[in-house]
Design a protein around this motif. Structure first.
Motif, short mmCIF file in Angstrom:
data_model
loop_
_atom_site.label_atom_id
_atom_site.label_comp_id
_atom_site.label_asym_id
_atom_site.label_seq_id
_atom_site.Cartn_x
_atom_site.Cartn_y
_atom_site.Cartn_z
N LEU A 77 0.83 -1.21 0.00
CA LEU A 77 0.00 0.00 0.00
C LEU A 77 0.86 1.26 0.00
N LYS A 78 1.99 1.16 0.69
CA LYS A 78 2.89 2.31 0.75
C LYS A 78 3.42 2.65 -0.64
N VAL A 79 3.85 1.60 -1.35
CA VAL A 79 4.34 1.81 -2.71
C VAL A 79 3.24 2.37 -3.59
N ALA A 80 2.03 1.80 -3.45
CA ALA A 80 0.92 2.26 -4.28
C ALA A 80 0.63 3.74 -4.00
N ALA A 81 0.70 4.12 -2.71
CA ALA A 81 0.43 5.51 -2.36
C ALA A 81 1.46 6.43 -2.98
N ILE A 82 2.73 6.03 -2.94
CA ILE A 82 3.79 6.86 -3.53
C ILE A 82 3.57 6.98 -5.03
N GLU A 83 3.21 5.84 -5.65
CA GLU A 83 3.00 5.87 -7.10
C GLU A 83 1.84 6.78 -7.47
N ARG A 85 0.82 9.30 -5.81
CA ARG A 85 1.21 10.68 -5.58
C ARG A 85 2.11 11.17 -6.72
N LEU A 86 3.03 10.33 -7.13
CA LEU A 86 3.91 10.70 -8.24
C LEU A 86 3.10 10.96 -9.50
N ALA A 87 2.10 10.11 -9.73
CA ALA A 87 1.28 10.26 -10.94
C ALA A 87 0.51 11.58 -10.88
N SER A 88 -0.03 11.89 -9.69
CA SER A 88 -0.85 13.11 -9.61
C SER A 88 0.03 14.38 -9.66
N GLU A 89 1.29 14.25 -9.26
CA GLU A 89 2.15 15.44 -9.25
C GLU A 89 3.08 15.48 -10.46
N LYS A 90 2.77 14.67 -11.41
CA LYS A 90 3.67 14.55 -12.56
C LYS A 90 3.84 15.91 -13.25
N LEU A 91 5.07 16.20 -13.58
CA LEU A 91 5.40 17.51 -14.15
C LEU A 91 6.11 17.28 -15.47
#
Ligand code: PHE
Length: 337
Positions: A77-83, A85-91
């Motif tokens: 779940l931790k990895v999924a949460a990071i992923e 977050r990365l997807a939503s903050e993608k720049l």
């Protein structure tokens, strides 16, 4: 009992893999003090001596399996949460940026600062004076008594009989000499007002820069050298300066000062209207009456003064042919400087 244990394990593992958002709730439900597994273990007292270790071992295995799954699921779940977050903050750093509009220094301010820098380099102080001024400083103390014809040449905005909007920066000469003793070396830039109709070369509000030097032994030669130095720095090293006799009530002798045309070098062009010379300022030796009025002894001290229009220099230097452009403040125009 074995069946119950295996069922608990199956249920727990399914619940963990299906949902698992609140792992702590599931841990309490199965492994907590009042949890399902604990409840089963409590019942072990009723078992026979042979059954107890067998069931005990199964219970331990079930506990271990559930704990392991909780740990694994937590990491997952931790990895999924990071992923997420990365997807939503993608720049996307290759997307072109938004253009930030950068402000521009107004051409009048630019020229004024350029002039100030030149005189500061020659040891001058900058002094400012009021724009709402007494008749005394604007005229009388400058050797222009009440009925003097020079008053007509500067159409003055009067506020009362003796208060006006200054029509020149020369009153700052007087204010400075009243406050400071020689040696005096100042420039005074600022707004001045004359009731002129607006056209390509007139505005009721414009800017001047006054200069004043008072000391023992100051001569017209010093004035000329100073203005030559200024002209070369302002308009280019080859610029020459020419004095034409003129009259100002507060200087004697007085001169109008021309610079050789910096567009054609003096041959004659559109900018200098074929003259080869361009008038840029008025100047002269401070009149003894003006010195005396400020309690400076003209037998001991002498001085020179000059005054020039800042707009005029800006128009010439930037080849602008209509002064109104300087006041309309159209950013498309201003952004060119
Ligand atoms: N004050 C004069 C003007 O406005 C210019 C000037 C300043 C002339 C100083 C001589 C000395 O026209």
């Amino acid at each position: 009992m074995k069946q119950t244990l295996l069922r608990i394990r199956e249920e727990a593992l399914r619940a963990l893999s299906e949902n698992g958002a609140d792992l702590e709730a599931l841990r309490i439900r199965y492994l907590g003090k009042k949890g399902e597994l604990t409840a089963v273990l409590r019942g072990m007292g009723a078992l026979s001596a042979e059954e107890r270790p067998v069931i005990g071992q199964i219970a331990n295995e079930v506990r271990a399996a559930i704990e392991e799954e909780i740990t694994r699921r937590a990491a997952e779940l931790k990895v999924a949460a990071i992923e997420a977050r990365l997807a939503s903050e993608k720049l996307d750093v290759t997307v072109p940026g938004d253009e930030v509009a950068v402000g521009h220094v107004h051409p009048i301010s630019r020229i004024q600062r350029e002039m100030e820098d030149i005189f500061i380099g020659m040891g001058y102080d900058i002094v400012e004076g009021p724009e709402v001024e007494y008749d005394y400083y604007n005229f009388q103390a400058l050797n222009i008594p009440p009925d003097h014809p020079a008053r007509d040449t500067q159409d003055t905005f009067y506020i009362t009989d003796n208060i006006l909007l200054r029509s020149q920066t020369s009153p700052v000469q007087v204010r400075t000499m009243e406050k400071r003793r020689p040696p005096i070396r100042i420039i005074s830039p600022g707004r001045v007002y004359r009731s002129d109709a607006v056209d390509a070369s007139h505005s009721p509000l414009f800017h001047q820069m006054e200069g004043l030097v008072v000391d023992r032994g100051v001569t017209m030669g010093n004035l000329k050298a100073t203005l030559e130095m200024f002209a070369r720095k302002m308009f280019g090293e080859d610029t020459r300066v020419r004095f034409r006799p003129h009259h100002f009530p507060f200087t004697e002798p007085s001169a109008e000062v021309d610079v050789s045309c910096f567009a054609c070098g003096g041959k004659g062009c559109r900018l200098c209207k074929g003259e080869g010379w361009i008038e840029i300022l008025g100047a002269g030796m401070v009149h003894p009456n003006v010195l005396r009025g400020c309690d400076i002894d003209p037998d001991e001290y002498s001085g020179f003064a000059f005054g020039m229009g800042i707009e005029r220099v800006a128009l010439l230097k930037y080849h602008i042919d209509d002064m109104r452009l300087l006041y309309e403040n159209d950013v498309r125009f201003l952004a060119q400087f």
